[in-house]
Design a protein around this motif. Structure first.
Motif, PDB file in Angstrom:
ATOM      1  N   ARG A   1       0.837  -1.214   0.000  1.00  0.00           N
ATOM      2  CA  ARG A   1       0.000   0.000   0.000  1.00  0.00           C
ATOM      3  C   ARG A   1       0.868   1.258   0.000  1.00  0.00           C
ATOM      4  NH1 ARG A   1      -2.948  -3.171   3.773  1.00  0.00           N
ATOM      5  NH2 ARG A   1      -2.113  -1.979   5.542  1.00  0.00           N
ATOM      6  N   ASP A   2       1.971   1.233   0.766  1.00  0.00           N
ATOM      7  CA  ASP A   2       2.885   2.375   0.792  1.00  0.00           C
ATOM      8  C   ASP A   2       3.492   2.603  -0.597  1.00  0.00           C
ATOM      9  OD1 ASP A   2       2.434   2.805   3.474  1.00  0.00           O
ATOM     10  OD2 ASP A   2       4.194   1.676   4.146  1.00  0.00           O
TER      11      ASP A   2
ATOM     12  N   ARG B   1       0.977   4.153  -3.062  1.00  0.00           N
ATOM     13  CA  ARG B   1       0.825   5.588  -2.841  1.00  0.00           C
ATOM     14  C   ARG B   1       1.965   6.356  -3.516  1.00  0.00           C
ATOM     15  NH1 ARG B   1       0.959   5.428   2.203  1.00  0.00           N
ATOM     16  NH2 ARG B   1       3.157   5.960   2.422  1.00  0.00           N
ATOM     17  N   GLU B   2       3.207   5.858  -3.351  1.00  0.00           N
ATOM     18  CA  GLU B   2       4.354   6.522  -3.961  1.00  0.00           C
ATOM     19  C   GLU B   2       4.277   6.452  -5.486  1.00  0.00           C
ATOM     20  OE1 GLU B   2       6.692   8.267  -2.191  1.00  0.00           O
ATOM     21  OE2 GLU B   2       5.266   7.835  -0.573  1.00  0.00           O
TER      22      GLU B   2
ATOM     23  N   ASN C   1       1.688   6.384  -7.386  1.00  0.00           N
ATOM     24  CA  ASN C   1       0.730   7.370  -7.888  1.00  0.00           C
ATOM     25  C   ASN C   1       1.303   8.786  -7.862  1.00  0.00           C
ATOM     26  OD1 ASN C   1      -1.346   5.569  -8.551  1.00  0.00           O
ATOM     27  ND2 ASN C   1      -2.083   5.505  -6.432  1.00  0.00           N
ATOM     28  N   TYR C   2       2.187   9.069  -6.901  1.00  0.00           N
ATOM     29  CA  TYR C   2       2.895  10.357  -6.895  1.00  0.00           C
ATOM     30  C   TYR C   2       3.790  10.466  -8.134  1.00  0.00           C
ATOM     31  CZ  TYR C   2       1.581  11.007  -1.950  1.00  0.00           C
ATOM     32  OH  TYR C   2       0.892  11.169  -0.773  1.00  0.00           O
TER      33      TYR C   2
END
Length: 362
Positions: free
Chosen positions: A93-94, A97-98, A100-101
């Protein structure tokens, strides 16, 4: 209490204290094997005269709890290891998130990636048997986020198996995790496609190695040789890879470690457009069908991590049968003789090529 016993003194139910070797590279029987009369006959056949055993002990509660597993939606994971899967899932999950950045134009925060991947690498290296469950952890829908985490874990584990220092191991894990960061620059319609890619789409995907290097090239937290490994992780020793079609000595061993980890996890994971292959079948395919493309030392290290067998190992076969390893062929260690639970008959996988080991059972 432990003791050394002659083979003639052994009784069914005795637990082995340590792995048993007999002029073999791999153990013919694993420690904590609960001996049967057939096991004892096998030890005699291999010329073993004495073994170290545990007396007055049954398999302890910890071992028993490890052997029980529950379906968690991604395959069978030992109950005692669900804590590790929870950490793995959080790391995925972490990473998502990265990722998508990165899609929005940001460069990777390598320090942040380090902060969540290194603790996971260390936990998996300490629990090597959990490497065999990595393909079960992945889901077809979120493969793009699971794959980099698994490649990082496998790269670090292979590095340790090959005897590299801790600094190299951590760097391999970090490089493996970031090797596909450039996929964030490929059109989502291609990356998330649920069917096989067209030649034009595949050519676009091939650009991800260059994108990955450009995205992390200024980071001082990744060594230069690891940046090159990221660029080369789709190169093959025979020159058939990309992006530059390099060959043999121009390809770093670190690049090959990332490459083997990448191919192994990809082929053992379910994808939206094809089912996964058995880890044993994949290692066999890498060694035989892909012969000449990968450094055999790297492939052997992977085999020792996820495909090491010994007499007495419990397995599930790809035809759905369950059984126990009874004999290992020196020239075909991935295709042993298996005694089937269903009828007690012996099946020799070296001659039954359409069946392979699907998984090792706890």
């Amino acid at each position: 209490m432990e003791s050394i016993k002659n083979i003639s003194e052994l009784q069914a139910g005795t637990l082995l204290k340590e792995d048993v070797f007999s002029k073999t590279k791999y153990p013919i029987m694993r420690k904590e094997t609960e001996l049967t009369l057939e096991h004892i006959d096998v030890l005699r056949a291999f010329g073993v005269t004495q073994v170290r055993v545990l007396e007055g002990l049954e398999k302890n509660d910890e071992t028993s709890s490890d052997s029980s597993a529950t379906e968690d939606g991604n395959g069978k994971v030992p109950n005692s290891m669900h804590w590790l899967k929870d950490i793995y899932d959080k790391t995925v999950r972490d990473y998502k998130r990265e990722f998508n950045y990165w899609r929005s134009g940001q460069l990777p925060d390598v320090a942040k990636i380090r902060s969540f991947i290194i603790p996971l690498l260390e936990k998996f290296i300490a629990q090597k048997r959990m490497l065999t469950f990595l393909n079960d952890f992945s889901t077809p829908e979120e493969y793009i986020y699971h794959h980099p985490i698994a490649v990082g874990i496998l790269s670090a584990a292979i590095g340790q198996q090959m005897g590299y220092e801790k600094g190299d191991i951590i760097q391999l894990g970090l490089a493996g995790t970031l090797a596909d960061s450039g996929m964030a620059k490929i059109a989502p319609s291609i990356v998330e496609k649920t069917a096989f890619l067209t030649p034009e789409e595949y050519n676009e995907v091939k650009k991800h190695t260059l994108f990955s290097v450009k995205m992390i090239q200024l980071s001082p937290l990744i060594r230069q040789d690891m940046k090159l490994a990221i660029l080369q992780h789709h190169e093959r020793l025979d020159g058939s890879g990309y992006p530059r079609g390099e060959k043999m000595e121009t390809i770093l061993v670190f690049s090959q470690i990332l490459a083997v980890a990448d191919v192994f996890h990809a082929m053992t994971s379910d994808r939206l457009y094809r089912p996964k292959h058995s880890p044993f079948k994949v290692i066999e395919m890498i060694k035989e069908d892909e012969f000449g493309k990968f450094d055999i030392k790297v492939v052997d290290a992977l085999q020792n991590l996820v495909g090491s067998l010994s007499i007495g190992t419990r397995v599930k076969l790809t035809n759905g049968e369950f059984g126990e390893v009874m004999f290992l062929h020196r020239d075909a260690p991935l295709r042993p003789m298996i005694k089937k639970d269903s009828d007690g008959l012996i099946i020799d996988l070296s001659t039954n090529r359409d069946i392979t080991i699907d998984s090792i059972l706890e």
